[in-house]
Design an enzyme around this catalytic site. Structure first.
Site, PDB file in Angstrom:
ATOM      1  N   CYS A  85      26.864  -2.923  -9.340  1.00  0.00           N
ATOM      2  CA  CYS A  85      26.568  -2.237 -10.605  1.00  0.00           C
ATOM      3  C   CYS A  85      25.139  -2.532 -11.051  1.00  0.00           C
ATOM      4  CB  CYS A  85      27.545  -2.689 -11.688  1.00  0.00           C
ATOM      5  SG  CYS A  85      29.274  -2.505 -11.247  1.00  0.00           S
ATOM      6  N   GLU A 102      33.159  -2.417 -18.111  1.00  0.00           N
ATOM      7  CA  GLU A 102      31.815  -2.462 -17.519  1.00  0.00           C
ATOM      8  C   GLU A 102      31.775  -1.312 -16.537  1.00  0.00           C
ATOM      9  OE1 GLU A 102      29.173  -2.765 -14.664  1.00  0.00           O
ATOM     10  OE2 GLU A 102      30.370  -4.527 -14.142  1.00  0.00           O
TER      11      GLU A 102
END
Length: 541
Positions: free
Chosen positions: A327, A293
């Site tokens: 994020c 990720e």
């Protein structure tokens, strides 16, 4: 050996404590913070269950009070990395053969310890080491990490129970073996829960792990490692080796026993890992599983029928909670011209009330960014916008690293939808807004979809169902987690499994069965009860 088919209780998400002014949890948290600040820890590597001191050290500091050193941590060298790999391979022999219910029990016990006596320690360590407010720490190092521990066990039991079709003549069985070799977990600073999950999810499935935590999160990650040991995790199942990413990576990626990589961090670093694995592919005993990720440039897109008050709240929380160091943080927004004056007025009014400072002051909404490098990078983007004739800072913009690495919540308005701060990941409390003409709704949606390389999270705002459908369709690949009339942050384990595509990662959805399936190598066994005694078929007669 037991002959029962065990069931795991379906978990419920861990309740979020509020830390209200007179609450016992608030008092206990403040006491733990004071206790940790008064003690200087020396953090070793943990290899094969043994503490290792290398003498090569770095410091864990408080980002909002940069002169306060919380701990000194030892860094792995070549010798220690090789020892960690050997320890992981040695532990694998017993760990992979341990009945799954006993592996499950260890992690369920860890969840219970974290929900109880370890909660204040992990939260206080996260507040101090990563400059999170009490609320941000609670939803991360307590609730999300507890949820990962419990839900992963439940998903593991579901995976093991999924079997294939048999016939009267043969019994077909599916085994879910761990990967051959070890898993390399590389974890970020911004979520203690991610640091934990990237190491525990492969381990739960019978793998052993070499864990390289972020240097900026060693403090909280070390306490979680000690919690796992208290829960009964056998020596060598997870090996904790802080250190230089390039040094550790060079050794790990050259090992024939690399079975997988579990990564959260920058797109650039993950791309480098992928290239290295590709170049070394002939060395490995199997194709390593690469689960990552990575970056994001997450959006909020408003239609002319959006609820302005809810939109403004989502922009502020999405962009500025934890200093935008998520994020999933809202980093770019598209606002219709017909709403802009009202949105702008309310945004400026609300942002000007935000308090930034020491997270021990519970009235502060924001703390400091993680370190000097991040501070300088974010400040550079703000200065770039301030000097551009294509952009205007409408609120915030001040940066001060005298005491800690503090940056005001900053909103930039731009006339260019491809402006630098609209397309590049900043990872700080900076939101850039592009105002579009109402009659260019579809055209602007396409710009939103195509103007960055990322595809992690996004949110859309409208009270018009037709518009929502159109936004969903055009933005199909723009976000792996899409939110309707909500901020693009705050994914909850079991409710919104997290991950994105494009340059945002492999979209293997942490917090779901999909992620755990990456850490197994299935084997099908067919047992035939009465096999043929001749090779001849009836059609040959």
């Amino acid at each position: 050996m037991s002959n029962s088919c065990f069931k795991v209780k379906k978990p419920e998400n861990e309740p979020v404590l509020t830390y209200d002014k007179e609450s016992s949890e608030r008092m206990n948290l403040k006491l733990k913070i004071s206790e940790l600040k008064q003690k200087h820890y020396e953090i070793p590597l943990i290899i094969g269950g043994k503490e290792v001191h290398t003498g090569q050290t770095q410091e864990c500091i408080i980002p909002h009070n940069k002169n306060h050193v919380l701990a000194t941590y030892h860094m792995a060298g070549e010798k220690e990395v090789k020892l960690a790999i050997e320890a992981a391979l040695e532990a694998k022999r017993e760990w992979s053969k341990m009945p799954w219910q006993h592996r499950a029990s260890i992690f369920l016990k860890a969840a219970e310890l974290l929900a109880g006596p370890w909660r204040t320690t992990l939260n206080a360590a996260t507040m101090l080491g990563q400059s999170k407010t009490a609320h941000q720490a609670e939803i991360d190092s307590a609730c999300e990490l507890i949820d990962f521990l419990r839900f992963n066990v439940y998903y593991m039991s579901e995976i093991y129970s999924e079997q294939i079709i048999s016939t009267n003549e043969s019994w077909n069985r599916m085994e879910y073996r761990p990967l051959e070799g070890f898993v390399f977990a590389v974890t970020p600073f911004n979520f203690t829960a991610i640091g934990g999950n990237l190491s525990i999810s492969p381990a739960l499935m019978g793998n052993t792990v070499v864990w390289k935590p972020s240097g900026s999160a060693v403090y909280s990650n070390y306490f979680f490692m000690k919690l796992l040991q208290e829960a009964g995790l056998p020596d060598g199942v997870i090996n904790f080796i802080p250190g230089s990413g390039s040094l550790i990576g060079d050794i790990v990626f050259n090992s024939e026993w690399l079975g997988g990589v579990h990564f959260t961090g920058s797109t650039e670093v993950f791309n480098g890992m992928w290239k290295t694995v590709g170049a070394n592919i002939d060395k490995y005993r199997s194709y390593p599983r690469l689960v990552g990720e990575t970056g994001g440039k997450d959006f909020v897109f408003a239609h002319k029928d959006a609820d302005v008050d809810k939109l403004v709240t989502a922009l502020i929380r999405g962009a500025f909670e934890y200093q935008g160091q998520k994020c999933s943080a809202a980093s770019r927004a598209y606002i219709p011209e017909s709403l802009w004056n009202e949105v702008k007025e309310k945004l400026i009014s609300e942002v000007e009330t935000i308090k930034v400072g020491d997270v021990e002051d519970f009235t502060n909404f924001m703390g400091a960014v993680i370190d000097k490098k991040s501070f300088d990078k974010i400040k550079g983007y703000i200065e770039y916008a301030n000097n551009s004739n294509e952009a205007e800072i409408i609120v915030g913009g001040n940066c001060d690293d005298t005491i800690g690495y503090f940056i005001e919540p900053t909103i930039i308005a731009t006339k260019n939808p491809f402006f630098k701060t609209m397309t590049e990941e900043i990872f700080g409390p900076v939101l850039t807004i592009y105002v579009y003409e109402d009659n260019k709704f579809e055209e602007t949606l396409n710009i939103c979809n195509e103007s960055t390389v990322y595809g992690l999270t996004g949110s859309i705002f409208s009270q018009n169902r037709k518009a929502i459908v159109e936004m969903e369709n055009i933005l199909e690949y723009a976000a792996g987690n899409l939110y309707i009339n909500d901020k693009p942050t705050g994914a909850v384990v079991g409710q919104q499994p997290f991950g994105g595509g494009r340059a945002s990662g492999t979209n293997d959805k942490a917090g779901s069965k999909l992620n755990l399936l990456r850490w197994v190598s299935p084997r099908v066994i067919k047992e035939t009860f009465n096999a043929p005694g001749s090779y001849r078929y009836s059609f040959m007669e």
